[in-house]
Design an enzyme around this catalytic site. Structure first.
Site, PDB file in Angstrom:
ATOM      1  N   ASN A 160       0.969  -1.343  -0.026  1.00 41.89           N
ATOM      2  CA  ASN A 160      -0.044   0.191   0.121  1.00 41.89           C
ATOM      3  C   ASN A 160       1.211   1.798  -0.668  1.00 41.89           C
ATOM      4  O   ASN A 160       0.156   1.970  -0.834  1.00 41.89           O
ATOM      5  CB  ASN A 160      -0.560  -0.305   0.816  1.00 41.89           C
ATOM      6  CG  ASN A 160      -0.099   0.011   3.077  1.00 41.89           C
ATOM      7  OD1 ASN A 160       0.423  -0.199   2.798  1.00 41.89           O
ATOM      8  ND2 ASN A 160      -1.250   0.475   3.861  1.00 41.89           N
ATOM      9  N   PRO A 184      10.066  -6.744  -0.858  1.00 39.58           N
ATOM     10  CA  PRO A 184       8.797  -5.982  -1.277  1.00 39.58           C
ATOM     11  C   PRO A 184       7.751  -6.948  -1.530  1.00 39.58           C
ATOM     12  O   PRO A 184       7.876  -8.013  -1.770  1.00 39.58           O
ATOM     13  CB  PRO A 184       8.780  -4.811  -2.160  1.00 39.58           C
ATOM     14  CG  PRO A 184      10.613  -5.533  -2.766  1.00 39.58           C
ATOM     15  CD  PRO A 184      10.788  -6.935  -1.867  1.00 39.58           C
ATOM     16  N   ALA A 185       6.613  -6.547  -1.520  1.00 38.83           N
ATOM     17  CA  ALA A 185       5.296  -7.431  -1.913  1.00 38.83           C
ATOM     18  C   ALA A 185       4.857  -7.372  -3.041  1.00 38.83           C
ATOM     19  O   ALA A 185       5.658  -6.721  -4.045  1.00 38.83           O
ATOM     20  CB  ALA A 185       4.474  -5.819  -1.351  1.00 38.83           C
ATOM     21  N   GLY A 239       1.632  -5.374   7.903  1.00 43.54           N
ATOM     22  CA  GLY A 239       0.911  -6.794   6.872  1.00 43.54           C
ATOM     23  C   GLY A 239       0.071  -6.838   8.162  1.00 43.54           C
ATOM     24  O   GLY A 239      -0.113  -5.985   8.670  1.00 43.54           O
ATOM     25  N   GLU A 261       4.218  -3.878  12.432  1.00 46.42           N
ATOM     26  CA  GLU A 261       2.750  -3.039  12.042  1.00 46.42           C
ATOM     27  C   GLU A 261       1.512  -3.543  11.343  1.00 46.42           C
ATOM     28  O   GLU A 261       1.311  -3.980  10.442  1.00 46.42           O
ATOM     29  CB  GLU A 261       3.520  -1.499  11.847  1.00 46.42           C
ATOM     30  CG  GLU A 261       3.138  -0.780  11.793  1.00 46.42           C
ATOM     31  CD  GLU A 261       1.712  -0.343  10.380  1.00 46.42           C
ATOM     32  OE1 GLU A 261       0.512  -0.906  10.465  1.00 46.42           O
ATOM     33  OE2 GLU A 261       2.694   0.171   9.523  1.00 46.42           O
ATOM     34  N   CYS A 295      -3.579   1.490   7.115  1.00 40.10           N
ATOM     35  CA  CYS A 295      -3.881   0.912   8.692  1.00 40.10           C
ATOM     36  C   CYS A 295      -4.692   1.521   8.714  1.00 40.10           C
ATOM     37  O   CYS A 295      -5.554   1.092   9.900  1.00 40.10           O
ATOM     38  CB  CYS A 295      -2.904   0.408   8.651  1.00 40.10           C
ATOM     39  SG  CYS A 295      -2.053  -1.094   7.817  1.00 40.10           S
ATOM     40  N   GLU A 467       7.831   2.520  14.611  1.00 40.28           N
ATOM     41  CA  GLU A 467       8.903   3.420  13.798  1.00 40.28           C
ATOM     42  C   GLU A 467       8.601   4.705  13.717  1.00 40.28           C
ATOM     43  O   GLU A 467       7.298   5.423  13.937  1.00 40.28           O
ATOM     44  CB  GLU A 467       8.390   2.797  12.425  1.00 40.28           C
ATOM     45  CG  GLU A 467       8.102   1.544  12.080  1.00 40.28           C
ATOM     46  CD  GLU A 467       7.663   0.202  10.628  1.00 40.28           C
ATOM     47  OE1 GLU A 467       6.417   0.851  10.574  1.00 40.28           O
ATOM     48  OE2 GLU A 467       8.610  -0.252  10.046  1.00 40.28           O
TER      49      GLU A 467
HETATM   50  C1  SIN Z   1      -0.016   2.368   6.563  1.00 38.88           C
HETATM   51  O1  SIN Z   1      -0.870   1.944   6.100  1.00 38.88           O
HETATM   52  O2  SIN Z   1       0.442   1.358   7.300  1.00 38.88           O
HETATM   53  C2  SIN Z   1       1.202   2.989   7.152  1.00 38.88           C
HETATM   54  C3  SIN Z   1       0.293   3.925   7.208  1.00 38.88           C
HETATM   55  C4  SIN Z   1       1.285   5.540   7.133  1.00 38.88           C
HETATM   56  O3  SIN Z   1       1.981   5.272   7.227  1.00 38.88           O
HETATM   57  O4  SIN Z   1       0.356   6.953   7.400  1.00 38.88           O
END
Ligand code: SIN
Length: 488
Positions: A160, A184-185, A239, A261, A295, A467
C-alpha cells in the site's frame, strides 16, 4: 512522453539486488508486475526461492562485520546522499508507485516525500544514539550501558505504501549499523528496487542492503529462510495480523527481535460539539488516503445523534465530488484498488451492510476492473462486516451513538489498536477520552497524524514496536551493559 514514463529508464529495475549485483532468481523464474488500473504488464521480476534468500542473507551477514564498525557520521552521510537522490528523482519514483500501486500521481509524489522524510529523519538521528554512564554501587567498579546494532534485519513490506514502508524500516536499520535483507510486496517490488538503485548510487557498500523479490506463492520460502536462520536477529514487518502472528511464531525458536505493524480497525468519532466542517474534511483526508487502503484509515465512523444527519449529509457531498480514475488521469483522487480480490472484498462488505439494513447514500459501484466509486453507508451496526473487519477500501461506514461512555465502549470493542480519531471542542473530554482509547495513535481534531517525527505503531493485535520518532531507531539496537571491575 506518457505521464507515467520515467525520465531515468534505469530506475525501472527488474532484478534482485544482492551484494552489489543485480541478479535473477537462481531458478531463472520470473513473475509479472501489472498495473492495477488495467492489468497491463509493467515488468517481470525474479521469482526467488530459498537459495536466493540464502545468498542475500550471506551477503548481509558478511557486510555486517564491517558496517557495524562504521561511525554514526559515516552512516548518516550515506543516508543523506540517499535522501538527496530520492528527492532528486521523486517524480520518477512517484510514477513507479502510480503504475504498480495505482495511487494518483500527486499522491504518489506525496508518498515519495513522506518516504524521503524518514531517510532524512534517521540520517539526522544516527549520530544522536547515546548510552548511559551508571552510578556504580561500589568504588571498585565503573558501569556503562551502550547501544549496539542488533545484526542482520529482515524487512518484509506491504504494497500500500511501496516507498514509505520500506524507507522507514531500512533507514533506521542502516542508521543503527544493521544490514538488511528485504522482501517487498509481490504487487509492488519496482519502487523498492528503484530505491535500492539510488542507495547504490549514494555509495552503499556491498551487502548492506539486499532486495529479493518473490511471487505470492514463493514468498514463504524466502521469508521462512530468514525466519529460521539464527543470523537474522530482527524482523520488521508491516501487513496483516494473521501473517504477523505467523512471523512471531516462526521467529520464536531463534528469539528474534520483532517490530510488527499490523491491521487496524480505526474508529472515527464525531461528538455533537465538534466543528463539523473540520471533522468532515478530516474524515475525507484520512479515509480516502490511498483509496482507503491504509492501516490507519478510519474504518468505523461514529456520529453523535444530535449531528448525525447533518454530518452524514456533509460527508456525502464531499465524497460525491471525488474523482475516480487511473493514476495518470488529471485531478484524480481515487485510484483502483490493488487487485480484484481487494475490490471483491469491498463489494462484499457493502452488500452485507445493505442486506443487514444499512443505507447507501452515494457510490459503492464496481465501476470497471478494480475501481470502486467512493461510498457512504449510514445506519451501520457493529455486526456488519464493515464494522468487524478492515474494509481497506473507499467506504465510509457511519453508525449513530448517544453517549460518550457508549462510544468509548464501541471504539475499544475490537482486538485491534492502531489508530483512532475524535472531534470535539470540549477540552476536558479531549484528555479524558484520549487517555481511555486503546490505540497507539490518537488523532484529536486531526485526520492526518503520520509524520517521521512521530512514533507510528499499535497496541493489542495491531502489533508492537514503533517506527519513526526518536524511538524508531531503538528497535534496531540492543543495550549492552559494561561493568569494569577491580579498580582501586
Ligand atoms: C500504513 O498504512 O501502514 C501506513 C500509513 C502511514 O504511514 O501513515
Amino acid at each position: 512522453m506518457h505521464k507515467l514514463d520515467l525520465h531515468r529508464q534505469d530506475l525501472l529495475v527488474a532484478s534482485n539486488f544482492i551484494g552489489s549485483d543485480w541478479v535473477g532468481a537462481s531458478s531463472g523464474r520470473r513473475f509479472d508486475v501489472t498495473d492495477p488500473s488495467d492489468g497491463s504488464l509493467i515488468a517481470s521480476v525474479p521469482d526467488s526461492g530459498k537459495e536466493d534468500a540464502e545468498f542475500a542473507l550471506e551477503a548481509a551477514h558478511v557486510a555486517f562485520a564491517s558496517w557495524r564498525t562504521t561511525t554514526a557520521r559515516e552512516r548518516a552521510d550515506l543516508l543523506k546522499r540517499w535522501h538527496a537522490l530520492v528527492t532528486q528523482n521523486e517524480e520518477d519514483l512517484a510514477r513507479l508507485i502510480a503504475r504498480e500501486q495505482g495511487k494518483p500521481l500527486a499522491e504518489g509524489l506525496g508518498e515519495v516525500q513522506y518516504a524521503a522524510s524518514y531517510i532524512e529523519w534517521f540520517a539526522e538521528g544516527a549520530a544522536h544514539v547515546t548510552g548511559d554512564v551508571i552510578a556504580s554501587p561500589t568504588r571498585q567498579r565503573r558501569m556503562m550501558a551502550v547501544k549496539e546494532p542488533v545484526g542482520v534485519v529482515a524487512v518484509v513490506t506491504p504494497w500500500n505504501f511501496p516507498a514509505a514502508m520500506i524507507a522507514r524500516k531500512i533507514a533506521p536499520a542502516l542508521a543503527a549499523g544493521c544490514t538488511v535483507v528485504a522482501k517487498p510486496a509481490e504487487d509492488t517490488p519496482l519502487t523498492a528496487l528503484a530505491l535500492a538503485r539510488l542507495a547504490l548510487e549514494a555509495g552503499l557498500p556491498a551487502g548492506v542492503l539486499n532486495v529479493v523479490c518473490a511471487s505470492r506463492s514463493n514468498t514463504p520460502s524466502v521469508v521462512d529462510t530468514w525466519l529460521d536462520d539464527v543470523r537474522v536477529r530482527k524482523v520488521s514487518f508491516t501487513g496483516s495480523t494473521p501473517i504477523g502472528k505467523r512471523l512471531a511464531e516462526r521467529s520464536a525458536p531463534t528469539l528474534k527481535k520483532l517490530s510488527l505493524e499490523l491491521g487496524g480497525n480505526a474508529p472515527f468519532i464525531v461528538f455533537d460539539d465538534a466543528d463539523l466542517t473540520a471533522a468532515a474534511a478530516g474524515l475525507l483526508a484520512a479515509k480516502f488516503r490511498n483509496s482507503g487502503q491504509t492501516c490507519v484509515s478510519p474504518n468505523r465512523v461514529f456520529v453523535q445523534a444530535g449531528v448525525y444527519e447533518d454530518f452524514a449529509d456533509r460527508i456525502t457531498q464531499l465524497v460525491a465530488r471525488l474523482k475516480v480514475g487511473a493514476a495518470h488521469e488529471d485531478n484524480v483522487q481515487i485510484g483502483p484498488l490493488i487487485n480484484a480480490r481487494a475490490a471483491e472484498k469491498v463489494v462484499t462488505h457493502i452488500g452485507d451492510a445493505l442486506h443487514r439494513g444499512a443505507r447507501l447514500l452515494v457510490g459503492g459501484e464496481r465501476a470497471r476492473g478494480n475501481f470502486i466509486t467512493p461510498a457512504v453507508l449510514v445506519d451501520v451496526d457493529d455486526k456488519m462486516l464493515v464494522s468487524c473487519e478492515e474494509t481497506f477500501g473507499p467506504v465510509v461506514a457511519i453508525s449513530r451513538f448517544s453517549t460518550e461512555e457508549e462510544v468509548l465502549q464501541k471504539a475499544n470493542d475490537t482486538p485491534f489498536g492502531l489508530a483512532s480519531y475524535f472531534y470535539t471542542r470540549d477540552a476536558a473530554r479531549i484528555w479524558r477520552f484520549s487517555e481511555q482509547l486503546e490505540t497507539g495513535i490518537v488523532g484529536i481534531n486531526e485526520g492526518i497524524t503520520s509524520s517521521a517525527a512521530a512514533p507510528f505503531g499499535g497496541i493489542k493485535e495491531s502489533g508492537y514496536g514503533r517506527e519513526g520518532s526518536i524511538h524508531g531507531i531503538d528497535d534496531y539496537l540492543h543495550l549492552k551493559y559494561l561493568c569494569h571491575g577491580g579498580l582501586s
